[in-house]
Design an enzyme around this catalytic site. Sequence first.
Site, PDB file in Angstrom:
ATOM      1  N   HIS A  99     -51.157 -60.553 -25.812  1.00  0.00           N
ATOM      2  CA  HIS A  99     -50.849 -61.226 -24.437  1.00  0.00           C
ATOM      3  C   HIS A  99     -50.805 -60.018 -23.539  1.00  0.00           C
ATOM      4  O   HIS A  99     -50.535 -58.832 -23.646  1.00  0.00           O
ATOM      5  CB  HIS A  99     -49.575 -61.753 -24.618  1.00  0.00           C
ATOM      6  CG  HIS A  99     -49.726 -63.407 -25.221  1.00  0.00           C
ATOM      7  ND1 HIS A  99     -48.594 -64.018 -25.286  1.00  0.00           N
ATOM      8  CD2 HIS A  99     -50.727 -63.668 -25.909  1.00  0.00           C
ATOM      9  CE1 HIS A  99     -48.919 -65.038 -26.007  1.00  0.00           C
ATOM     10  NE2 HIS A  99     -50.165 -64.905 -26.270  1.00  0.00           N
ATOM     11  N   GLU A 101     -48.684 -59.392 -21.015  1.00  0.00           N
ATOM     12  CA  GLU A 101     -47.364 -58.643 -20.972  1.00  0.00           C
ATOM     13  C   GLU A 101     -47.126 -57.509 -22.205  1.00  0.00           C
ATOM     14  O   GLU A 101     -46.703 -56.423 -21.973  1.00  0.00           O
ATOM     15  CB  GLU A 101     -46.267 -59.636 -21.134  1.00  0.00           C
ATOM     16  CG  GLU A 101     -46.179 -60.792 -20.019  1.00  0.00           C
ATOM     17  CD  GLU A 101     -46.804 -62.061 -20.332  1.00  0.00           C
ATOM     18  OE1 GLU A 101     -46.691 -62.899 -19.873  1.00  0.00           O
ATOM     19  OE2 GLU A 101     -47.702 -61.914 -21.335  1.00  0.00           O
ATOM     20  N   CYS A 127     -44.037 -65.790 -23.032  1.00  0.00           N
ATOM     21  CA  CYS A 127     -43.714 -66.463 -24.166  1.00  0.00           C
ATOM     22  C   CYS A 127     -42.362 -65.938 -24.796  1.00  0.00           C
ATOM     23  O   CYS A 127     -42.152 -64.999 -24.314  1.00  0.00           O
ATOM     24  CB  CYS A 127     -44.818 -66.417 -25.152  1.00  0.00           C
ATOM     25  SG  CYS A 127     -45.271 -65.068 -25.769  1.00  0.00           S
ATOM     26  N   CYS A 130     -43.557 -62.365 -25.863  1.00  0.00           N
ATOM     27  CA  CYS A 130     -43.433 -61.537 -24.844  1.00  0.00           C
ATOM     28  C   CYS A 130     -42.044 -60.931 -24.075  1.00  0.00           C
ATOM     29  O   CYS A 130     -41.929 -60.019 -23.608  1.00  0.00           O
ATOM     30  CB  CYS A 130     -44.471 -61.667 -23.691  1.00  0.00           C
ATOM     31  SG  CYS A 130     -46.289 -61.537 -24.264  1.00  0.00           S
TER      32      CYS A 130
END
Length: 179
Positions: A99, A101, A127, A130
Amino acid sequence: MSNEECELREDEPISGADRISGGTRRKNGATRPGWDEYFMQVARTVATRATCPRASVGAVLVREHRILTTGYNGAPRNVAHCTETGCELVGGHCVRSTHAEANAVVQGALHGIGLAGSTAYCTHQPCVHCAKLLISAGVERIVYAEAYPDPFSQALLAEAGVALVPFANLEHSGQATHA
């Protein structure tokens, strides 16, 4: 530049109706974005580098109006991208891709950049995984553009005292904030 143009500094806010999205309107009519708008636009540009076709997500970590790191969703270093091999889905999520992040936090670790006290500008709400990384890295505020409702993420961020701010609220309120 004429003397008339010099009377107003380009970075000086103009009050009233000329104030736009936390930014300022210059004497020539051009709009200078506020910090939140500027950093969200950078996050959107970073997202264009994403290599997972399921979503283009970008993140920018900022402190004191300075960009610390950026990240976009894609395969880890030295691993083929989804655009080359296809996505590997488990439970509706691509497990091949890291991801945005997480990649932004990793960039800080790789380059010795501390992230404590920073703001994360994310094209999508983080999410739970993250969110945990951002909390542990010391991020104090997360501004996101697209909702990704995750009650576990929201609960952890609230418990940790990390502000979770929808960009739309800032964009329409004209707030200039502290990035």
